[in-house]
Design a protein around this motif. Sequence first.
Motif, short mmCIF file in Angstrom:
data_model
loop_
_atom_site.label_atom_id
_atom_site.label_comp_id
_atom_site.label_asym_id
_atom_site.label_seq_id
_atom_site.Cartn_x
_atom_site.Cartn_y
_atom_site.Cartn_z
N HIS A 63 0.86 -1.19 0.00
CA HIS A 63 0.00 0.00 0.00
C HIS A 63 0.90 1.24 0.00
O HIS A 63 1.01 1.93 1.01
N PRO A 64 1.52 1.53 -1.13
CA PRO A 64 2.57 2.56 -1.16
C PRO A 64 2.08 3.99 -1.30
O PRO A 64 2.91 4.90 -1.38
N THR A 65 0.76 4.22 -1.33
CA THR A 65 0.27 5.59 -1.53
C THR A 65 0.74 6.51 -0.42
O THR A 65 1.16 7.66 -0.67
N GLU A 66 0.69 6.06 0.84
CA GLU A 66 1.15 6.89 1.95
C GLU A 66 2.64 7.18 1.84
O GLU A 66 3.09 8.30 2.13
N LEU A 67 3.41 6.20 1.40
CA LEU A 67 4.84 6.41 1.22
C LEU A 67 5.10 7.46 0.14
O LEU A 67 5.98 8.31 0.29
N ALA A 68 4.33 7.40 -0.94
CA ALA A 68 4.48 8.41 -2.00
C ALA A 68 4.18 9.80 -1.46
O ALA A 68 4.87 10.78 -1.79
N ASP A 69 3.16 9.92 -0.60
CA ASP A 69 2.83 11.21 0.00
C ASP A 69 3.92 11.69 0.95
O ASP A 69 4.18 12.89 1.05
N ASP A 70 4.55 10.76 1.66
CA ASP A 70 5.64 11.14 2.57
C ASP A 70 6.88 11.62 1.80
O ASP A 70 7.55 12.57 2.20
N LEU A 71 7.18 10.93 0.70
CA LEU A 71 8.35 11.32 -0.09
C LEU A 71 8.09 12.59 -0.90
O LEU A 71 9.00 13.41 -1.10
#
Length: 280
Positions: free
Chosen positions: A266-274
């Motif tokens: 579920h990488p959407t949150e990681l994309a938002d963090d980066l």
Amino acid sequence: MRTQIDAGGRPHVRLVRTAVLDSVASLIDAHDVAFEPQPDVDKESSDEGGVSQDRPTIASTPRFASRPAAAIEQRDWHRRGGYAYHAGHESAAQSGAWAMVIDGSASMRVRDQGEVARLLEAIIGITIAARLGGPESVGVTRLNGSRELGPDLDHDVADWSTLFSGAPSPWSQVTPAVRAAAQQVGPGGLVVLVVDGTPVDALDLVGWSKENPERIELHVVALGRSGSKHREALRWWEDELVVLAPLREAGHRLVAIDGPAAVADHPTELADDLYPRERG
């Protein structure tokens, strides 16, 4: 042998036939030597036994002449990360050179290999989408330097076996590999570092990030608990990444995750963090 030859009715001209033939042969040999591809070399002086000598050395490869990981841009295994980025950052993508450095220490190696692989694929997909292209290199740190993984990843299914094979580094030391990646991407480039916890040379990494003469952007994805993600749950001494906190103050990105499984699928949150979304 000298021979007289009638030169078209003109007065006899003495031609040295053997000399002409020898000269033609010499010219042919000289032509072959002159046009034979020669290596581009620089001379390097050295003193051996008190005698100064000039030794030819192959000239350095121009920047970007070799991009061992760039071809993975065409593969599908990182698409999930790309979709996660495009979910909210379409207009923010900017073309630019980037490279990845992966912590190859023993602590990283004992984690679930499938989860680590999916996390790395998500990060690669996010960054390819954000930078509009594949990386210059994907390296894993070793005890004495780092190893390039690009050719192993240029398949329909990424081969991460090299990451988990061979003798691991007993500790996480990443700054030399980050510096090398920074030189490869050049001024204004991006280096993405994936590390398990705080590396032993964290202070060196922070110091380099502050000096940063190449104006390199650094994104650090660190496995560990941090106050940045658990402000309510953690007390200050429980923050496992506190030594890396100055990276944010230097204008870089530090993203803490509890473990690879938390974001791998579920990488959407990681994309938002980066790449934080602009709030309207």
